[in-house]
Design an enzyme around this catalytic site. Structure first.
Site, mmCIF file in Angstrom:
data_model
loop_
_atom_site.group_PDB
_atom_site.id
_atom_site.type_symbol
_atom_site.label_atom_id
_atom_site.label_comp_id
_atom_site.label_asym_id
_atom_site.label_seq_id
_atom_site.Cartn_x
_atom_site.Cartn_y
_atom_site.Cartn_z
ATOM 1 N N LYS A 1 0.810 -1.222 0.000
ATOM 2 C CA LYS A 1 0.000 0.000 0.000
ATOM 3 C C LYS A 1 0.844 1.273 0.000
ATOM 4 O O LYS A 1 0.415 2.303 -0.503
ATOM 5 C CB LYS A 1 -0.930 -0.009 1.219
ATOM 6 C CG LYS A 1 -2.079 -1.000 1.139
ATOM 7 C CD LYS A 1 -3.106 -0.587 0.092
ATOM 8 C CE LYS A 1 -4.306 -1.507 0.103
ATOM 9 N NZ LYS A 1 -5.274 -1.160 -0.961
ATOM 10 N N ARG A 2 2.022 1.191 0.578
ATOM 11 C CA ARG A 2 2.841 2.405 0.642
ATOM 12 C C ARG A 2 3.295 2.868 -0.748
ATOM 13 O O ARG A 2 3.691 4.022 -0.932
ATOM 14 C CB ARG A 2 4.066 2.189 1.542
ATOM 15 C CG ARG A 2 5.103 1.229 0.987
ATOM 16 C CD ARG A 2 6.323 1.138 1.910
ATOM 17 N NE ARG A 2 7.286 0.188 1.411
ATOM 18 C CZ ARG A 2 7.258 -1.125 1.652
ATOM 19 N NH1 ARG A 2 6.273 -1.623 2.393
ATOM 20 N NH2 ARG A 2 8.176 -1.933 1.165
#
Length: 464
Positions: free
Chosen positions: A240-241
């Site tokens: 997700k980062r």
């Protein structure tokens, strides 16, 4: 031999873009050889598997255009068959009943950790005669080889060797009689006739454990191809980062499916220096020996570039259909019939430099909006009193002009010269009047798409 591949996701979350690439590789390999691409939902994790996640997987594959053969197979529904195979192994002597309790196993491992020895559990029940079995709960374990080595050939990784003394007598059936995932995968692949198992290299160690079941049952083994994972731009596992990781997120951002297929295929696989290709080319070219051993890095700029090229060559009607799907996926209002007609008519002048669906929609604002056109803040600056007056003077010249690009261009240029200026000075007010935007297709494209009556009406509105 008919090639049969499978994609076997677990419905415990959204369809990850890495899993989507695995599905794509399986799809390309099968479709390029006239084979079958099967879908199996591995829903044995009852606590985390949901119908919503299952549907999200189906929706994601459908959006990507990865059609599967037959109905999706649910793994949990085949539990009786998995149990049957475990019982057969027990009867054949390739598996055994283990009565060790969880407490005994943990005590063994604690002692092993304290003594700094292997924590690989060796069951004392492996060779105990059935007559000496207690009346107590038990699990069924496979009899793993204790010495020597096992070498498996992998189409991506090459020959991979595992020391057999590192293989445990893994559990096949739990004490409640339910089958474990490792057993279910092998039984399902065998029963489905899977000839090629293409999956992430995080499953490579599992291949050696699953191989024991193939050996015990005397079954033909599938060709293995364990593909590297996808990393983010920083060289770490995509998460997700780095941005979006789910297929549904990319659909909601408006990436075209054809562009996603092209980019994902190129992510970890290559055919010479080819970067842009069609589905038919990918099916013809794709082979397992073109997959690299190193993790591929996700590059959003390359994705956008590929997507832009696909938008440029996509049939206008097909592109309009994909725009409709995009609007539905994002919960936006659908296009009206007149908006769809206008969008289709304008498509030729919307594709240039468009990377994603929102680019097309933004450029199509001039056909989506209805009179009176309300200019945005930036466009409104181009409609000051002087500009409104100029538009008022230009309108009669356009009323009598032939409605083709050359004549419209000549008329506007001649009018600008009569005002001792260049046409560029007229472009801003014209865009504001026709589209309500400072950025739009060319004013002549807009005039041609809108037609004489609508164009003149919008100019009159703006000059009033």
């Amino acid at each position: 031999m008919t090639v049969v591949t499978r994609f076997a996701p677990s419905p415990t979350g959204a369809l990850h873009i890495g899993s989507a690439r695995t599905a794509l590789f399986n799809w390309l390999y099968a479709r390029g050889r006239g084979g079958k691409f099967l879908l199996r939902i591995e829903d044995t994790d009852k606590a985390r598997s949901t119908d919503a996640n299952r549907q999200a997987i189906l929706d994601g594959l459908t959006w990507l255009g990865l059609d599967w053969d037959g109905e999706p197979i649910g793994q949990a529904a085949r539990a009786d068959r998995h149990v049957e195979v475990a019982q057969q192994m027990l009867a054949d002597g390739t598996a055994y009943k283990c009565f060790s309790t969880p407490e005994e196993i943990e005590a063994f491992r604690e002692t092993a950790r304290a003594n700094k020895t292997s924590t690989l559990f060796r069951s004392p029940w492996r060779d105990v005669a059935p007559a000496d079995h207690p009346d107590a709960p038990y699990v069924i374990r496979v009899k793993a080889p204790r010495d020597g080595q096992t070498t498996l050939h992998d189409e991506v990784q090459g020959d991979v060797t595992w020391s057999n003394d590192q293989l445990d007598d893994m559990i096949l059936l739990r004490s409640d009689g339910s089958p474990v995932y490792m057993l279910a995968v092998v039984v399902d692949d065998h029963d489905m006739g899977v000839t090629h198992v293409v999956r992430g290299d995080d499953h490579l160690a599992n291949a050696f454990r699953q191989n024991m079941i193939y050996d015990a049952m005397g079954w033909d083994k599938p060709v293995l191809a364990h593909i590297p994972l996808i990393f983010g731009p920083d060289g770490k596992k995509l998460s997700k980062r780095h941005g979006a990781t789910g297929a549904a997120e990319y659909q909601a951002m408006g990436y075209p499916a054809a562009g996603m297929r092209n980019y994902l295929a190129r992510l970890g696989w290559s055919h010479g220096d080819d970067e842009f290709f069609t589905d038919e080319q990918a099916k013809d070219w794709f082979d397992l020996d073109g997959i690299g051993k190193s993790p591929a890095r996700f590059d959003f700029k390359k994705l956008e570039n590929i997507c832009g090229q696909h938008i440029a060559i996509t049939d206008d009607a097909a592109l309009l259909h994909e725009i409709a799907d995009f609007l539905a996926a994002t919960g936006a209002d659908p296009l009206t019939e007149s908006q769809s007609d206008g969008f289709l008519k304008a498509m030729y002048c919307l594709k240039e430099r468009a990377k994603i669906m929102p680019d097309l929609i933004e450029k199509a604002e001039f056909v989506l909006a209805s009179r009176p056109i309300t200019p945005d803040e930036k466009a409104a600056k181009n409609l000051d009193p002087v500009s409104r007056g100029i538009l008022s003077e230009l309108t009669p010249h356009l009323q009598n002009a032939s409605w083709d690009r050359d004549t419209l261009n000549e008329t506007c240029v001649a009018f600008a010269e009569s005002k001792e200026t260049k046409f560029g000075k007229l472009a801003g007010p014209l865009r504001a009047a026709l589209a309500g935007r400072a950025v739009s297709p060319s004013v002549f494209d807009m005039m041609l798409v809108l037609g004489r009556d609508e164009t003149l009406a919008r100019l009159q509105d703006a000059s009033a």
